[in-house]
Design an enzyme around this catalytic site. Structure first.
Site, PDB file in Angstrom:
ATOM      1  N   SER A  99      12.783  28.540  52.811  1.00 42.08           N
ATOM      2  CA  SER A  99      13.320  29.770  52.905  1.00 42.08           C
ATOM      3  C   SER A  99      13.732  30.112  54.598  1.00 42.08           C
ATOM      4  CB  SER A  99      12.667  31.003  52.310  1.00 42.08           C
ATOM      5  OG  SER A  99      13.054  32.013  52.508  1.00 42.08           O
ATOM      6  N   LYS A 117      17.071  27.399  51.189  1.00 43.11           N
ATOM      7  CA  LYS A 117      17.377  28.717  50.495  1.00 43.11           C
ATOM      8  C   LYS A 117      17.691  29.596  51.877  1.00 43.11           C
ATOM      9  CE  LYS A 117      14.298  32.616  49.297  1.00 43.11           C
ATOM     10  NZ  LYS A 117      13.108  33.075  48.314  1.00 43.11           N
ATOM     11  N   GLU A 174      19.370  34.570  44.114  1.00 41.85           N
ATOM     12  CA  GLU A 174      18.092  35.166  44.039  1.00 41.85           C
ATOM     13  C   GLU A 174      18.235  36.887  44.297  1.00 41.85           C
ATOM     14  OE1 GLU A 174      14.886  33.259  46.113  1.00 41.85           O
ATOM     15  OE2 GLU A 174      13.477  34.956  45.558  1.00 41.85           O
TER      16      GLU A 174
HETATM   17  O1  OSB Z   1      12.023  37.062  48.569  1.00 43.30           O
HETATM   18  O2  OSB Z   1      11.172  35.174  48.538  1.00 43.30           O
HETATM   19  C1  OSB Z   1      11.356  36.369  49.131  1.00 43.30           C
HETATM   20  C2  OSB Z   1       9.177  36.118  52.037  1.00 43.30           C
HETATM   21  C3  OSB Z   1       8.505  37.507  52.170  1.00 43.30           C
HETATM   22  C4  OSB Z   1       8.750  38.283  51.098  1.00 43.30           C
HETATM   23  C5  OSB Z   1       9.769  37.963  50.483  1.00 43.30           C
HETATM   24  C6  OSB Z   1      10.319  36.593  50.344  1.00 43.30           C
HETATM   25  C7  OSB Z   1       9.834  36.053  51.212  1.00 43.30           C
HETATM   26  C8  OSB Z   1      10.566  34.225  51.394  1.00 43.30           C
HETATM   27  C9  OSB Z   1       9.752  33.417  52.231  1.00 43.30           C
HETATM   28  O3  OSB Z   1      11.687  34.006  50.983  1.00 43.30           O
HETATM   29  C10 OSB Z   1       9.055  32.410  51.467  1.00 43.30           C
HETATM   30  C11 OSB Z   1       8.039  31.627  51.944  1.00 43.30           C
HETATM   31  O4  OSB Z   1       8.472  30.560  52.682  1.00 43.30           O
HETATM   32  O5  OSB Z   1       6.672  32.107  51.901  1.00 43.30           O
HETATM   33 MG    MG Z   2      12.860  36.271  47.144  1.00 50.77          MG
END
Ligand code: OSB
Ligand code: MG
Length: 368
Positions: free
Chosen positions: A129, A155, A207
């Protein structure tokens, strides 16, 4: 139950539509049982910006409302959710308890989380992410490094004003890598036309474009964009997942055990989606090695057919509190040992512990 707050710095700032994070303040639980210990990680953030839960609130509700209902009882992990049902919400706090008890239980009987969940693979495909960056050039540099490391899916975090251009730039530079975006509720249904501008880029999914409670609006949006809608924040239980699927609000679901109240409810979401032909993937909440171990194990279940936000330890932390999860060919190995199958580095953990309290028996006498 031992409760502990630790502080960890992220290797790089992580910016989303709800703010920038540079450090983590994590609540960990250690279940102290007559059959041994087990670890749980609470995924609540420092501030109530992703969901209503936040770490100080989680600590408070655990001490005042949740743990008192559980002490001095013979418990299996499966008993916890029904006992705690009278307390509304607080899924992340409840999930942390269930996780610690499940870990203790499985360690005691020598069974891994993967075995318990019915893992069908030894390794899981990993995505990463990528936060909002100050410029497209810096974004491309970050994405390039992750592609180089072997991540199997990228992502991009998006928000109004940071959506089509970063997606276009990443597509142009990196070709047809698996790519998806996450808005963390930053749009409204009136932005449908803007979100449809992402359609030409062949994203795996968008998402959570709209607020958590706007499930019907997601179904309406799904008719106006070609890219599949995936829900994260809206999926707070297996029932919520069933309703969202029935409404046509999502074609994919992000599973986060903390968000739905624990691994046992998360397994229900997985099973339901599998029966309905809805693919799922494992979300992430910037977990330490403890949470990561459980998530990687669950991601080995059959319907986790898309790469998860289960990145390697070094994407988050310079030093993890367990043995690090290391990326091999874009995958992480599912731990094989009993319970979570990871061990905590106690010396390091103690060095980053800001607060600790052990609670036991009715009346919650602090014992340390
Ligand atoms: O929306 O997926 C999310 C991190 C903190 C809170 C919400 C989200 C996220 C991430 C990071 O997208 C995902 C990760 O690598 O842990
Ligand atoms: Mg998310």
């Amino acid at each position: 139950m031992e409760l502990r707050r630790i502080s960890l710095s992220l290797v790089a700032p992580f910016e989303t539509s709800f703010g920038v994070q540079t450090d983590r303040d994590v609540l960990l639980l250690k279940a102290l049982t007559d059959r041994g210990e087990g670890w749980g990680e609470c995924v609540a953030g420092e501030d109530p910006l992703y969901s209503p839960e936040y770490v100080d609130g989680a600590q408070q509700v655990l001490i005042q409302h949740l743990l008192p209902a559980l002490f001095e009882r013979d418990l299996s992990a499966a008993d916890i959710e029904p006992i705690l049902r009278p307390v509304h919400g607080h899924h992340m706090a409840k999930a942390a308890i269930e996780m610690a008890v499940l870990d203790a239980e499985l360690r005691a009987r020598g069974e891994s989380f993967g075995k318990f969940f019915g893992a069908v693979r030894d390794e899981v495909d990993c995505g990463v992410s990528v936060g909002i960056h100050p410029s497209i050039a810096e974004l491309l540099e970050t994405v390039g490094a992750y592609v180089e490391q072997g991540y199997r899916r990228i992502k991009l975090k998006i928000r109004p004003g940071w959506d089509v251009e970063p997606v276009r730039a990443v597509r142009e530079r990196f070709g047809n890598i698996p790519l998806q975006v996450d808005a963390n509720t930053a749009y409204s249904l009136s932005d449908a036309e803007q979100l449809a501008k992402l359609d030409p880029f062949d994203l795996l999914l968008i998402e959570q474009p709209l607020p958590e409670e706007q499930v019907l609006a997601h179904a309406k949006l799904a008719k106006r964009v070609r890219t599949p809608i995936c829900l994260d924040e809206s999926i707070t239980s297996a029932q919520a997942a069933e309703d969202a699927i029935e409404l046509g609000a999502c074609r994919v679901i992000n599973i986060k055990p903390g968000r739905v109240g624990g691994y046992l409810e998360a397994r229900k979401v997985h099973d339901l989606c599998k029966a309905r032909g809805i693919p799922v993937w494992m979300g992430g909440m910037l977990e330490t090695g403890i949470g990561r171990a459980g998530n990687v194990a669950m991601a080995a279940m059959p319907n986790f057919t898309l790469p998860g936000d289960t990145s390697a330890s070094d994407r988050y932390y310079r030093r993890d509190i367990t043995e690090p999860f290391v990326l091999h060919d874009g995958r992480l190995k599912v731990p094989k040992g009993a319970g979570l199958g990871v061990s905590v580095d106690h010396e390091f953990l103690d060095s980053i512990t800001q607060w600790k309290q052990t609670l036991m028996t009715a009346g919650l006498r602090p014992v340390s």
